[in-house]
Design an enzyme around this catalytic site. Structure first.
Site, mmCIF file in Angstrom:
data_model
loop_
_atom_site.group_PDB
_atom_site.id
_atom_site.type_symbol
_atom_site.label_atom_id
_atom_site.label_comp_id
_atom_site.label_asym_id
_atom_site.label_seq_id
_atom_site.Cartn_x
_atom_site.Cartn_y
_atom_site.Cartn_z
ATOM 1 N N ASP A 225 -51.839 -8.103 -10.010
ATOM 2 C CA ASP A 225 -52.660 -7.750 -8.854
ATOM 3 C C ASP A 225 -54.094 -8.071 -9.264
ATOM 4 O OD1 ASP A 225 -54.437 -6.398 -7.180
ATOM 5 O OD2 ASP A 225 -53.094 -4.695 -6.876
ATOM 6 N N VAL A 226 -54.692 -9.076 -8.619
ATOM 7 C CA VAL A 226 -55.996 -9.568 -9.091
ATOM 8 C C VAL A 226 -57.106 -8.526 -8.968
ATOM 9 C CG1 VAL A 226 -55.492 -12.006 -8.700
ATOM 10 C CG2 VAL A 226 -56.548 -10.649 -6.853
ATOM 11 N N ASN B 130 -57.666 -17.955 -5.706
ATOM 12 C CA ASN B 130 -57.234 -18.185 -4.321
ATOM 13 C C ASN B 130 -56.736 -16.933 -3.614
ATOM 14 O OD1 ASN B 130 -55.818 -19.862 -2.048
ATOM 15 N ND2 ASN B 130 -54.195 -18.658 -3.013
ATOM 16 N N TYR C 51 -62.997 -8.972 6.037
ATOM 17 C CA TYR C 51 -62.632 -10.305 5.531
ATOM 18 C C TYR C 51 -63.865 -11.220 5.481
ATOM 19 C CZ TYR C 51 -60.062 -14.746 5.211
ATOM 20 O OH TYR C 51 -59.593 -15.973 4.819
ATOM 21 N N LYS D 59 -65.787 -13.023 2.186
ATOM 22 C CA LYS D 59 -66.001 -14.464 2.017
ATOM 23 C C LYS D 59 -67.492 -14.782 1.882
ATOM 24 C CE LYS D 59 -61.624 -15.464 2.123
ATOM 25 N NZ LYS D 59 -60.899 -15.948 0.922
HETATM 26 C C1 BGC Z 1 -58.323 -16.987 7.940
HETATM 27 C C2 BGC Z 1 -57.345 -17.435 8.997
HETATM 28 C C3 BGC Z 1 -58.070 -18.121 10.130
HETATM 29 C C4 BGC Z 1 -59.036 -19.177 9.621
HETATM 30 C C5 BGC Z 1 -59.905 -19.766 10.731
HETATM 31 C C6 BGC Z 1 -59.148 -18.178 7.515
HETATM 32 O O1 BGC Z 1 -60.012 -17.833 6.483
HETATM 33 O O2 BGC Z 1 -57.617 -16.432 6.839
HETATM 34 O O3 BGC Z 1 -56.631 -16.306 9.493
HETATM 35 O O4 BGC Z 1 -57.115 -18.734 10.994
HETATM 36 O O5 BGC Z 1 -59.874 -18.638 8.624
HETATM 37 O O6 BGC Z 1 -60.444 -18.783 11.569
#
Ligand code: BGC
Length: 266
Positions: free
Chosen positions: A64-65, A91, A164, A168
């Site tokens: 588990d990273v 990744n 999310y 990123k």
């Molecule tokens: C997400 C995907 C999404 C894509 C474009 C990715 O980083 O994990 O769920 O479809 O970006 O929006």
């Protein structure tokens, strides 16, 4: 072959983009550690078998990273079996989507833990090994190469996915700061920013014709990407052909970052 005898570790390689990256690196000659998060090894073993059936070398290792002890054990085992490490593709990533007002601390924390802290922990172990080993010119011009798997959402805001997108965005500065700090040691650090790629993380966005049509309105090039698209880019980015690239995010997204809504408006 562009990566003969390199030792590469790909996290989250039992499915999706990670599996394709593992296969692409192996096809270019690398020995690949196929990391999976724990639980059943079946999917990781399928990736290993695909690689070995094609004449490549690979093993599966669980970790588990987001857990420091598991990451350290995985790197120690890699180095014990193969002597060193030349390439890390960080990744592994997850989504836990929610409208912001309803997002739980657990959803926020888990996504940051896996997607951002996981990349920190793996990059740190890789850098420690690169610095310990030092230059090995027969294995490429760089002393070590790191590729972070980012997303178009390091630059495109994403409502309903704030955890999310934040992870990123964080990867961007992790990557750039690392690249700046470690360039003198000949460690190259870059990111790949995939757009919509057909993987298990976003199946609902492309698995029906209606969903795919809707998704394509965001992709000027008018096709949803395949994991192998990203695999090919990763192998090239890890090779000496890309030796002068460091500190960059390469978006591979069919134009998703081109503000498609403005093509005929604005
Ligand atoms: C997400 C995907 C999404 C894509 C474009 C990715 O980083 O994990 O769920 O479809 O970006 O929006």
């Amino acid at each position: 072959m562009r990566l003969p005898n390199r030792v590469a570790l790909v996290t989250g390689a039992s499915s999706g983009i990670g599996a394709a990256v593992a296969q692409a690196l192996a096809a270019d000659g690398a020995t690949v550690v196929v990391n999976y998060p724990g639980g059943s090894p079946d999917a990781a073993n399928v990736v290993v078998k695909t690689i070995t059936d094609a004449g490549g070398r690979a093993i599966a290792l669980a970790a588990d990273v987001s857990k420091e002890d598991q990451v350290q054990a995985m790197f120690a085992e890699t180095i014990r079996q193969f002597g060193t490490l030349h390439i890390l593709v960080a990744n592994a990533g997850i989504q836990q989507d929610s409208p912001f007002a309803d997002m739980t601390l657990a959803q926020w924390q888990r996504v940051i833990d896996v997607n951002l802290t996981g990349q920190f922990l793996c990059a740190r172990e890789a850098v420690r090994e690169f610095l310990r080993r030092g230059p090995q010119p027969a294995m490429g011009r760089a002393t070590g190469v790191i590729v972070h798997m980012s997303s178009v959402h390091e630059v495109i805001p994403w409502g309903g996915h704030v955890n999310y997108a934040t992870s990123k965005g964080g990867i961007m500065q992790l990557m750039k700061s690392l690249a700046q700090e470690l360039a003198p040691q000949k460690i190259r650090v870059n990111s790949i920013g995939p757009g919509a790629i057909k993987t298990p993380i976003n199946t609902s966005a492309w698995s029906t014709p209606e969903a795919e049509q809707k998704l394509l309105t965001l992709i000027p090039y008018n096709r949803v990407g395949e994991p192998a698209d990203i695999g090919g880019l990763a192998a090239w980015l890890c090779s000496d052909e890309a030796d002068y690239i460091t500190g960059q995010t390469i978006f591979m997204d069919g134009g998703m970052t081109l503000y498609p809504g403005f093509a005929t408006g604005g």
